[in-house]
Design an enzyme around this catalytic site. Structure first.
Site, PDB file in Angstrom:
ATOM      1  N   GLU A 103      -0.318 -69.341  66.718  1.00 45.71           N
ATOM      2  CA  GLU A 103       0.770 -70.343  66.760  1.00 45.71           C
ATOM      3  C   GLU A 103       1.997 -69.939  65.942  1.00 45.71           C
ATOM      4  O   GLU A 103       3.122 -70.273  66.283  1.00 45.71           O
ATOM      5  CB  GLU A 103       0.283 -71.715  66.275  1.00 45.71           C
ATOM      6  CG  GLU A 103      -0.677 -72.388  67.220  1.00 45.71           C
ATOM      7  CD  GLU A 103      -2.064 -72.519  66.620  1.00 45.71           C
ATOM      8  OE1 GLU A 103      -2.179 -72.704  65.400  1.00 45.71           O
ATOM      9  OE2 GLU A 103      -3.041 -72.410  67.388  1.00 45.71           O
ATOM     10  N   CYS A 116      -2.636 -43.691  84.134  1.00 45.42           N
ATOM     11  CA  CYS A 116      -3.167 -43.129  85.370  1.00 45.42           C
ATOM     12  C   CYS A 116      -2.642 -41.697  85.489  1.00 45.42           C
ATOM     13  O   CYS A 116      -1.428 -41.485  85.493  1.00 45.42           O
ATOM     14  CB  CYS A 116      -2.669 -44.005  86.523  1.00 45.42           C
ATOM     15  SG  CYS A 116      -3.054 -43.372  88.139  1.00 45.42           S
ATOM     16  N   CYS A 123      -2.822 -32.821  97.593  1.00 45.58           N
ATOM     17  CA  CYS A 123      -4.260 -33.060  97.726  1.00 45.58           C
ATOM     18  C   CYS A 123      -4.747 -32.443  99.029  1.00 45.58           C
ATOM     19  O   CYS A 123      -4.028 -32.435 100.016  1.00 45.58           O
ATOM     20  CB  CYS A 123      -4.527 -34.558  97.724  1.00 45.58           C
ATOM     21  SG  CYS A 123      -6.289 -34.970  97.717  1.00 45.58           S
ATOM     22  N   CYS A 127      -6.268 -37.974 103.312  1.00 42.19           N
ATOM     23  CA  CYS A 127      -6.491 -39.362 103.759  1.00 42.19           C
ATOM     24  C   CYS A 127      -5.268 -39.843 104.549  1.00 42.19           C
ATOM     25  O   CYS A 127      -4.122 -39.616 104.128  1.00 42.19           O
ATOM     26  CB  CYS A 127      -6.740 -40.268 102.557  1.00 42.19           C
ATOM     27  SG  CYS A 127      -8.175 -39.747 101.601  1.00 42.19           S
ATOM     28  N   CYS A 130      -2.637 -42.177 102.762  1.00 47.94           N
ATOM     29  CA  CYS A 130      -2.153 -41.797 101.430  1.00 47.94           C
ATOM     30  C   CYS A 130      -0.916 -40.914 101.508  1.00 47.94           C
ATOM     31  O   CYS A 130      -0.903 -39.906 102.200  1.00 47.94           O
ATOM     32  CB  CYS A 130      -3.268 -41.078 100.678  1.00 47.94           C
ATOM     33  SG  CYS A 130      -2.749 -40.405  99.088  1.00 47.94           S
ATOM     34  N   CYS A 347       0.153 -44.236  94.902  1.00 49.84           N
ATOM     35  CA  CYS A 347       0.080 -42.834  94.552  1.00 49.84           C
ATOM     36  C   CYS A 347       0.984 -41.972  95.432  1.00 49.84           C
ATOM     37  O   CYS A 347       0.993 -42.062  96.629  1.00 49.84           O
ATOM     38  CB  CYS A 347      -1.405 -42.487  94.593  1.00 49.84           C
ATOM     39  SG  CYS A 347      -2.065 -41.258  95.599  1.00 49.84           S
TER      40      CYS A 347
HETATM   41  N1  SAH Z   1      -8.237 -38.808  95.050  1.00 52.54           N
HETATM   42  C1  SAH Z   1      -8.834 -39.825  94.300  1.00 52.54           C
HETATM   43  C2  SAH Z   1      -7.953 -40.386  93.200  1.00 52.54           C
HETATM   44  C3  SAH Z   1      -6.504 -40.530  93.512  1.00 52.54           C
HETATM   45  S1  SAH Z   1      -6.063 -41.718  94.714  1.00 52.54           S
HETATM   46  C4  SAH Z   1      -9.295 -40.953  95.215  1.00 52.54           C
HETATM   47  O1  SAH Z   1      -8.967 -40.929  96.392  1.00 52.54           O
HETATM   48  O2  SAH Z   1     -10.032 -41.797  94.730  1.00 52.54           O
HETATM   49  C5  SAH Z   1      -6.226 -43.206  93.791  1.00 52.54           C
HETATM   50  C6  SAH Z   1      -6.394 -44.446  94.620  1.00 52.54           C
HETATM   51  O3  SAH Z   1      -5.158 -44.784  95.295  1.00 52.54           O
HETATM   52  C7  SAH Z   1      -7.461 -44.313  95.692  1.00 52.54           C
HETATM   53  O4  SAH Z   1      -8.401 -45.366  95.624  1.00 52.54           O
HETATM   54  C8  SAH Z   1      -6.638 -44.352  96.941  1.00 52.54           C
HETATM   55  O5  SAH Z   1      -7.395 -44.816  97.994  1.00 52.54           O
HETATM   56  C9  SAH Z   1      -5.483 -45.256  96.569  1.00 52.54           C
HETATM   57  N2  SAH Z   1      -4.348 -45.198  97.502  1.00 52.54           N
HETATM   58  C10 SAH Z   1      -3.865 -44.123  98.158  1.00 52.54           C
HETATM   59  N3  SAH Z   1      -2.844 -44.469  98.973  1.00 52.54           N
HETATM   60  C11 SAH Z   1      -2.674 -45.813  98.837  1.00 52.54           C
HETATM   61  C12 SAH Z   1      -1.785 -46.772  99.409  1.00 52.54           C
HETATM   62  N4  SAH Z   1      -0.857 -46.414 100.268  1.00 52.54           N
HETATM   63  N5  SAH Z   1      -1.925 -48.056  99.018  1.00 52.54           N
HETATM   64  C13 SAH Z   1      -2.851 -48.422  98.101  1.00 52.54           C
HETATM   65  N6  SAH Z   1      -3.699 -47.568  97.526  1.00 52.54           N
HETATM   66  C14 SAH Z   1      -3.631 -46.276  97.888  1.00 52.54           C
HETATM   67 FE1  SF4 Z   2      -6.283 -37.250  98.031  1.00 54.87          FE
HETATM   68 FE2  SF4 Z   2      -4.811 -39.446  98.423  1.00 54.87          FE
HETATM   69 FE3  SF4 Z   2      -7.183 -39.190  99.603  1.00 54.87          FE
HETATM   70 FE4  SF4 Z   2      -7.090 -39.588  96.942  1.00 54.87          FE
HETATM   71  S1  SF4 Z   2      -6.414 -41.024  98.514  1.00 54.87           S
HETATM   72  S2  SF4 Z   2      -8.341 -38.098  98.065  1.00 54.87           S
HETATM   73  S3  SF4 Z   2      -5.190 -38.457  96.473  1.00 54.87           S
HETATM   74  S4  SF4 Z   2      -5.399 -37.882  99.976  1.00 54.87           S
END
Ligand code: SAH
Ligand code: SF4
Length: 358
Positions: A103, A116, A123, A127, A130, A347
């Site tokens: 307070e 982070c 990479c 994905c 991503c 990311c």
């Molecule tokens: N390569 C590792 C760590 C880096 S990515 C992995 O894939 O886990 C870290 C996180 O960000 C992951 O869970 C990934 O799925 C997420 N990520 C990637 N692109 C994204 C997006 N466009 N929106 C939200 N999360 C995202």
């Molecule tokens: Fe690589 Fe992005 Fe897939 Fe993580 S989410 S493994 S950084 S391509």
């Protein structure tokens, strides 16, 4: 990669002691790097000039430079960092909890932060959702380049060396695809006379290289793992994460069951929710089944759109319904509030933006 000069941050204290004599000098250097956050030799006042000159021929101190910074209203700061070969990658400063005051306005608990970090430039996993994947793979980060991200961000935020910090390996790159440098960095972070960040404060996020999950587990470093699951059937998961064809869902679940975890802790499963792809209750039902024998915690993440993506952000109502289903069926589940949504949050997005601007 051959032309890269190593950095003193590439080494554990034991390794430094092997090539820096007398030994108290190695300890002083550690103090300068991890307690005073010295970026170069000039700042190291009590180290003899001749020694600094010799070291400078072979080793950098902090190999990173801040080239861009975006600050969000919620306290998130996203950094674009340049490496000695001119390549760039990102690290993010996340405010997890505000400071607590009584307070009379006295702070009784300091704010809590998480950093982070990236483990690669680009990479290989590819994905489809991503942004980091779009640029392909450039190179692995060295252990020193991983360590220096934490030093640089703590320094920039005047965060004293003895204040607690958590690290998540969730920046650019797949940490387990750079296992040697990752585990070296984990050990350097843990150094008691350095940053002293224990394994419990470090979380490795992986897209699920199951054989490497086993190798990380065998090293018994005490770190947590987070699995980027994102889908409950192999067909969709292979569409989102092509490498799922080689490391399918069952192989990941089996590896997680073998991973040494603190009995009080849970394994985090990240589930990126994409509108119309995996946001239905049928998927929630399968997720519950998949995780039955695991001490798991699910973190639902809103897909964060960027220009040119084919995917959409789910609605809040679908997110909440998904979460409720999991919770009602006994799974711990949180929705990750998109920190820094007003800056280039997900990311790879700051790097992309800065490069298109330049
Ligand atoms: N390569 C590792 C760590 C880096 S990515 C992995 O894939 O886990 C870290 C996180 O960000 C992951 O869970 C990934 O799925 C997420 N990520 C990637 N692109 C994204 C997006 N466009 N929106 C939200 N999360 C995202
Ligand atoms: Fe690589 Fe992005 Fe897939 Fe993580 S989410 S493994 S950084 S391509």
């Amino acid at each position: 990669m051959n032309e890269l000069k190593p950095s003193l941050m590439d080494y554990t204290q034991k390794e430094l002691l092997e090539f820096i004599k007398p030994s108290f000098r190695a300890k002083q250097l550690f103090g300068w790097m991890y307690h005073q956050y010295a970026s170069n030799y000039d700042e190291m006042k009590n180290i003899p000039k001749s020694m600094k000159e010799e070291l400078a021929k072979k080793y950098l101190v902090n190999p990173l430079k801040i080239v861009n910074k975006e600050e969000s209203t919620d306290g998130t700061i996203k950094y674009l960092l340049e490496l000695q070969d001119g390549k760039t990658m990102e690290a993010v400063w996340l405010k997890m909890k505000d400071e607590q005051k009584d307070e009379s306005g006295n702070v009784f608990q300091e704010a809590k932060y998480t950093i982070c970090v990236s483990t690669q430039v680009g990479c290989k996993v590819g994905c489809t959702f991503c942004l980091t994947a779009k640029g392909g793979f450039t190179r692995d980060l060295t252990a020193g380049e991983i360590v220096a991200q934490v030093v640089t961000l703590k320094k920039d935020n005047n965060h004293k060396h003895n204040r607690k910090i958590n690290i998540v390996y969730m920046g650019m790159g797949e940490p387990l695809d750079n296992l040697t440098n990752l585990t070296k960095a984990i050990e350097i972070f843990k150094e008691e006379e350095g940053l002293c960040i224990g394994g419990k404060r470090q979380t490795v996020s992986t897209s699920g290289l199951s054989s490497k999950i086993d190798r990380l587990g065998e090293m018994d470093l005490g770190v947590h793992i987070a699995i980027s699951l994102h889908a409950v059937d192999d067909k969709l998961r292979s569409e989102l994460i092509p490498m799922n064809k080689a490391h399918n869902i069952q192989s990941i679940i089996d590896a997680v069951k073998r991973f040494p975890i603190d009995t009080r802790k849970r394994v985090m499963f990240e589930y990126l929710v994409i509108k119309g792809k995996n946001d239905d209750i049928g998927s929630a039902k399968k997720l519950v089944k998949l995780l039955t024998d695991i001490k798991a915690k699910v973190n639902l993440i809103y897909f964060n759109p960027y220009p040119g993506t084919d995917y959409d952000r789910p609605t809040r109502a679908d997110m909440v319904a998904f979460q409720e289903y999991l919770v009602n069926h006994g799974l711990l589940c949180t929705i990750r509030d998109s920190k820094g949504i007003d800056i280039s949050a997900a990311c790879g997005q700051l790097k992309e933006k800065t490069e298109t601007l330049n």
